[in-house]
Write a protein that holds these residues in place. Sequence first.
Motif, PDB file in Angstrom:
ATOM      1  N   ILE A 242     142.863 -70.929 -10.549  1.00 20.13           N
ATOM      2  CA  ILE A 242     144.309 -71.053 -10.527  1.00 20.13           C
ATOM      3  C   ILE A 242     144.898 -70.243  -9.408  1.00 20.13           C
ATOM      4  O   ILE A 242     146.096 -70.207  -9.222  1.00 20.13           O
ATOM      5  CB  ILE A 242     144.922 -70.588 -11.854  1.00 20.13           C
TER       6      ILE A 242
ATOM      7  N   THR B  32     149.817 -72.626 -10.003  1.00 21.23           N
ATOM      8  CA  THR B  32     149.235 -73.411 -11.095  1.00 21.23           C
ATOM      9  C   THR B  32     148.550 -74.683 -10.616  1.00 21.23           C
ATOM     10  O   THR B  32     147.949 -75.397 -11.423  1.00 21.23           O
ATOM     11  CB  THR B  32     150.328 -73.781 -12.119  1.00 21.23           C
ATOM     12  N   LYS B  33     148.688 -74.963  -9.322  1.00 19.18           N
ATOM     13  CA  LYS B  33     148.049 -76.148  -8.733  1.00 19.18           C
ATOM     14  C   LYS B  33     148.488 -77.427  -9.431  1.00 19.18           C
ATOM     15  O   LYS B  33     147.657 -78.269  -9.809  1.00 19.18           O
ATOM     16  CB  LYS B  33     146.524 -76.017  -8.749  1.00 19.18           C
TER      17      LYS B  33
ATOM     18  N   PRO C  90     146.122 -69.640  -5.903  1.00 17.80           N
ATOM     19  CA  PRO C  90     146.522 -70.571  -4.858  1.00 17.80           C
ATOM     20  C   PRO C  90     145.749 -70.347  -3.584  1.00 17.80           C
ATOM     21  O   PRO C  90     145.175 -69.291  -3.365  1.00 17.80           O
ATOM     22  CB  PRO C  90     148.011 -70.260  -4.667  1.00 17.80           C
ATOM     23  N   SER C  91     145.730 -71.374  -2.741  1.00 14.33           N
ATOM     24  CA  SER C  91     145.061 -71.216  -1.467  1.00 14.33           C
ATOM     25  C   SER C  91     145.704 -70.058  -0.724  1.00 14.33           C
ATOM     26  O   SER C  91     146.905 -69.856  -0.767  1.00 14.33           O
ATOM     27  CB  SER C  91     145.197 -72.493  -0.653  1.00 14.33           C
TER      28      SER C  91
ATOM     29  N   SER D 290     139.580 -66.200  -4.065  1.00 13.40           N
ATOM     30  CA  SER D 290     139.093 -66.442  -5.416  1.00 13.40           C
ATOM     31  C   SER D 290     138.373 -65.214  -5.905  1.00 13.40           C
ATOM     32  O   SER D 290     137.670 -64.537  -5.169  1.00 13.40           O
ATOM     33  CB  SER D 290     138.134 -67.625  -5.404  1.00 13.40           C
TER      34      SER D 290
ATOM     35  N   ALA E  29     152.197 -73.727  -6.498  1.00 16.51           N
ATOM     36  CA  ALA E  29     151.013 -73.277  -5.756  1.00 16.51           C
ATOM     37  C   ALA E  29     150.071 -72.492  -6.656  1.00 16.51           C
ATOM     38  O   ALA E  29     148.850 -72.639  -6.578  1.00 16.51           O
ATOM     39  CB  ALA E  29     151.452 -72.424  -4.564  1.00 16.51           C
TER      40      ALA E  29
END
Lengths: 241, 184
Positions: free
Chosen positions: A144, B153-154, A146-147, A151, B151
């Motif tokens: 979850i 939570t995609k 964001p880019s 990560s 963004a």
Amino acid sequence: MSEEELERLPEDLANLFARESESYDADDPLAESVLSRVTRSTTLRRNPDPDPDPDPDPDPDPDPDPDPDPDPDPDPEPPKPTTAAAAKKLLAGSVIASLAFGGALGGYAGYTSGYVAGSHATSVDAIASVSAAASQPLSTGPSIVPSGVASHDAVPRDPQPSALARATPSAESNAPADLRRERELIDAARAALVRGNAKEALSLLGSHVQKYPRGQLIMEREALRKHALKELARQSADGGL
Amino acid sequence: MTISHDGSVAAVTTVVEVGASSDFETVFRANFPFVSRTLRRLGVLECDLADVAQELFITVHGDLSAWDRARSIKPWLAAYCLRFASNYRQLARHRGAPLDEVIGHASDARHDDQLEARQTVARMLEALDFDQRTALVLHDMEGLTAPEIAAITKVPLPTVYSRVRLAREHARHIINKVDQGGAR
């Protein structure tokens, strides 16, 4: 579509949320203790134990204060508990946290009966699948983050020296060095489980089995193993595996 | 990036511009209230809060170099809050926990009306679907923008708007029920 398409928050809800927000003290009393624990853990990561030998020799360090924190500044919160009461509280916290996953366990009797009667068969199956999966690279679930945000799985996953274990060196000064090392493994497994990495948790618990087959923290290990297996099974089900 | 905040919450969390050396402690001190508050609102029990926050900040410590300093740190940290709270909830221990355990002793609530508001909001949030809960907490309570939440939570932006709208409707319904129950 723009933010304007969303109606303004109704006044009554806005007032309620504002009062709720005001109920949180800007100086959260947890902040100092958490910072102390994080600092201790991250300091230990940079300066790992110079004596990683698992050989259960008598502790060669006669220093009753093995606190690795070089910070000489007096901390408003004691950097480590020095009283038996404080040590007991932290130890209890460690045990509670270790048992805090997957269901309420009402003490050892409840845990034992639940484990044997309720989930033994499932656990055996899951252990088999875990064993098969143990040599595989850790899979990463849907992130979850964001880019642009790293990560968590990209972070090196050194088994994390437990803050709780490290926070109780004085209390453990009379305990065998093995117990401290056992607890580090158990707490690292617990931390991995909190992060949702059941495979890493099981791997660490497997190391505990190998190093301490008759260790003093078997109960914690088996409770954690049970929850890690459940978590792994759940993740596998979610992933359609 | 400047976040438009709604309500008094914005004053608590500071968007920090930090130097190289004391980054982590600066970030921690400026944002711990936001993180702890958000974890609570997303369902982390008081009794587990310190452990979850510790693990979260250990991860943040390792990831700090990945933070794009041209952007606000708040959405960046919110992503961690959401992930750790989500993982925590999936472990399921807290399900069905009594409200006292959900809100703790709220010893930091300085007034009765603040404590009452926290209890009401806690009941309301516990009754919401987690996606709606996340949207409401981040948008209406913490002032993140819908694109930021999308963004994190995609999910598509319209989905965020939809979740916020539905969450508000449900929140009002739940709060009305709580008020009616309290009035009896």
